[in-house]
Scaffold this active site. Sequence first.
Site, PDB file in Angstrom:
ATOM      1  N   ASP A 134       0.865  -1.177   0.000  1.00  0.00           N
ATOM      2  CA  ASP A 134       0.000   0.000   0.000  1.00  0.00           C
ATOM      3  C   ASP A 134       0.898   1.223   0.000  1.00  0.00           C
ATOM      4  OD1 ASP A 134      -2.690   1.378   0.413  1.00  0.00           O
ATOM      5  OD2 ASP A 134      -1.562   2.113   2.144  1.00  0.00           O
ATOM      6  N   GLU A 154      -1.419  -1.491  -5.763  1.00  0.00           N
ATOM      7  CA  GLU A 154      -2.657  -0.858  -6.206  1.00  0.00           C
ATOM      8  C   GLU A 154      -2.383   0.024  -7.410  1.00  0.00           C
ATOM      9  OE1 GLU A 154      -6.429   1.543  -4.200  1.00  0.00           O
ATOM     10  OE2 GLU A 154      -4.529   1.347  -3.146  1.00  0.00           O
ATOM     11  N   ASP A 176      -3.240   1.569   7.062  1.00  0.00           N
ATOM     12  CA  ASP A 176      -2.333   1.214   5.976  1.00  0.00           C
ATOM     13  C   ASP A 176      -2.038  -0.284   5.949  1.00  0.00           C
ATOM     14  OD1 ASP A 176      -2.229   3.906   5.331  1.00  0.00           O
ATOM     15  OD2 ASP A 176      -0.498   4.281   6.618  1.00  0.00           O
TER      16      ASP A 176
END
Length: 453
Positions: free
Chosen positions: A235, A319, A399
């Site tokens: 992330d 991502e 996170d």
Amino acid sequence: MANTWCLNLVTKTKCTCIANTQCLPVRMPSRSAIDQHDSLVFVQLRYNFRVYPTPGQQIELAKAFGCARVVFNDGLRLRQQAREQGETYVTDAELSRRVITEAKQTEARAWLAQVSAVVLQQALADLNSAYRNFFSSVTGRRKGRKVGPPRFRSRKDNRQAIRFTKNSRFRVCDNGRLRLPKIGDLRVRWSRSLPCDPSSVTVIRDAAGRYFASFVVTAGVDQTLPPVACEVGIDLGLTHFAVLSDGTKVTAPKFLRRAARKLRRLQQALSRKQKGSANRRKAVVKVAVAHARVADTRRDWQHKLSTTIIRDNQAVYVEDLCVVGLGRTRLAKSVHDAGWAGFTGMLEYKAARYGRTFARIDRFAPTSRTCSACGRVDGPKPLSVRSWTCPCGTVHDRDVNAAINVLARGRRDNSNACGAQVRPASVSAPRREAGIHSDAARSTRGVEGISVL
């Protein structure tokens, strides 16, 4: 080398150069090794080295930069005039004949003969590539952002470049010098050896006044790392540059923010200089050197971090962030300082080269709002909320929870490493299952995380 073939490791298509790889050199396999391993893949790599031309060679390079720029602009102007007058599209061969061959015979362009003809031909090749990319983008054959038509080059551009191919007969001498036609032998600072003979070299002058030689080589990919059992989801953020699914947090170095005080001082000194003066040109170079140092430091740090992640994990999932859109928000400076796109690009090509798995998940996936324990999707949360508690009782770090969800979604990809479909194809339901059963409303089964009424 004449019979070798090349593929892009990421797309498995005909080779398109992977630039700025900054990777360890590899040795070209022998012909017997290629015959034994038919599946051996070749890839084009780019090696950049610093070069130090003499004052006389800098003048010759400036002439080559200017001639290549003039040929590019003349070709672009000729095609624009043909379009405005309703004429047919000027072909590549016709453009080369009129802009280079016939132009050298005129008094206005006779000085084009002072540089290598290969440099001029490669300038037109860049123009043709720009037009092809523009046409492919307009027709929809090119994926990604829309590409605009070619634009004129300026002598005031911060970056100047010329390219030499095998036809120009450039070579690396035994004493380590780079011999270029009509320029001379350039002193190169070799940080490593080339794996094989280069197919082309590009001489670049950046905004800081530094000169680089960028070699393109075709190397065999035989550096598959031994398999490991670890997989990781990443992330990306601003406070922490990367948060891994195992709980590891990498603090954002913020190289641009750390150099902001020095950059501010140099920019203020530049603004006080008179436009067009020699002192202003010196101040521009000082600002460019400071920015180049920030970019080089960031790139070196990202290479080290990406190599460590690829070596320690068999699969890496990130991502798919919309960096262009985030660059238009009030966090634009911090987003560009982080350099997410460059970092994920490093992960992608290094995973392909070292035999690892790399994948991007959907950017609209609610990774920060989904509970990694029970799967419940909670409401939207502002960036100020760094931890939250799920109704199931699990306390999540925002996170770390997002990184775990990135890993889970990455594992649920539809295709495996061989490209085969893992999820079964949709089929028609049997007749006895196609209707609504009378006892459907009294079912006691529920979806995980959703209570049954």
